[in-house]
Design an enzyme around this catalytic site. Structure first.
Site, PDB file in Angstrom:
ATOM      1  N   GLU A 172      -9.306 -81.872  56.942  1.00 22.35           N
ATOM      2  CA  GLU A 172      -8.117 -81.908  56.486  1.00 22.35           C
ATOM      3  C   GLU A 172      -7.223 -83.131  57.133  1.00 22.35           C
ATOM      4  O   GLU A 172      -6.583 -83.726  56.274  1.00 22.35           O
ATOM      5  CB  GLU A 172      -7.432 -80.456  57.065  1.00 22.35           C
ATOM      6  N   ASP A 174      -9.235 -76.481  46.120  1.00 18.80           N
ATOM      7  CA  ASP A 174      -9.382 -77.343  44.996  1.00 18.80           C
ATOM      8  C   ASP A 174      -8.448 -78.402  44.745  1.00 18.80           C
ATOM      9  O   ASP A 174      -7.127 -78.099  44.327  1.00 18.80           O
ATOM     10  CB  ASP A 174      -9.340 -76.432  43.598  1.00 18.80           C
TER      11      ASP A 174
END
Length: 260
Positions: A139, A71
């Site tokens: 990522e 998150d």
């Protein structure tokens, strides 16, 4: 032991005979993982270990999102709900718990899987995906690495394909995920496919499931030092000013690093 009437804030837990269903329930946050969700998942997994009558765990999200990883909003706010700020090893512990628990863990995947959500898939024993599901590791776009995901992903699909997914950063289809071994079965009628698997798996004795998982775990390279290295790498990157700015600009402005 699991209490049937327990109400969780981030997951829905129901039991049907020898099957425990755990549904991620943060739809407005695309089922991203915060500290509360990590804690609740670990709590349930720890409790179910004491129940020999439960043989199978089914992890699911919703039709649009299975799980989209960390998150980022909680990270930017640096509050108690941040997965990395409070307990940097929590996510790794979650993947390890899924991988090692003496139950068959089925990931029932619909919608989008991204970043840390892919770790939940990789750590599961059986992955059944809807034909329209997508899988990605984003990522690197933010200057991060899927450090904690990687040991479990390599175990499932091998180092080259794990590196490929990390580098390309975009999602792949369920069919492509099946081709590289990330997914075990692809189905349009995913509920029927999950039911078929549960029917077969329920015939196994709990002790046999435990023996299979325990033996295979001893053949693989995920050790305590693996956790230390993975968590340290993730934490060092998350603490860098560059990565923090990249995440903040994305959350607050919807900008990727190359758009600044």
């Amino acid at each position: 032991m699991i209490q049937e009437d327990t109400i969780y804030s981030t997951i829905l837990v129901t039991r049907q005979r020898e099957v425990l269903h755990i549904q991620f329930n943060r739809p407005e946050q695309h089922n991203s993982i915060n500290a509360a969700m990590g804690n609740e998942l670990l709590e349930v997994l720890e409790s179910v270990k004491q129940n020999a009558k439960i043989k199978i765990i089914v992890l699911s999200g919703n039709k649009n999102h299975f799980c989209t990883g960390m998150d980022f909003e909680a990270v930017v706010k640096q509050n108690n709900e941040s997965l990395i700020n409070q307990q940097p090893d929590q996510y790794y512990n979650l993947l390890k718990a899924i991988s090692e628990i003496d139950k068959v863990v089925i990931a029932k995947v619909e919608g989008k899987v991204n970043a840390g959500g892919l770790g939940l898939v990789a750590a599961s024993d059986i992955v059944i995906a809807h034909s329209q599901a997508t899988f990605g590791l984003s990522e690197a776009l933010f200057g991060l690495l899927p450090a904690c995901v990687m040991p479990f992903l390599i175990e499932r699909i091998g180092p080259q394909k794990a590196k490929w997914l990390t580098l390309i950063t975009h999602g792949i289809t369920a069919t492509r995920a099946y081709e590289i071994g990330l997914v075990d079965e692809v189905a349009d009628e995913i509920n029927n496919e999950v039911r078929k698997n549960i029917l077969r798996l329920s015939r196994l004795e709990s002790s046999t499931i435990e023996e299979i998982k325990s033996y295979i775990a001893k053949l693989w390279i995920i050790k305590e030092e693996t956790k230390t290295m993975a968590v340290a790498k993730l934490q060092s990157l998350m603490e860098s000013e560059r990565v923090q700015n990249n995440i903040k600009n994305f959350v607050e402005k919807g900008e990727y690093p190359w758009e600044k």
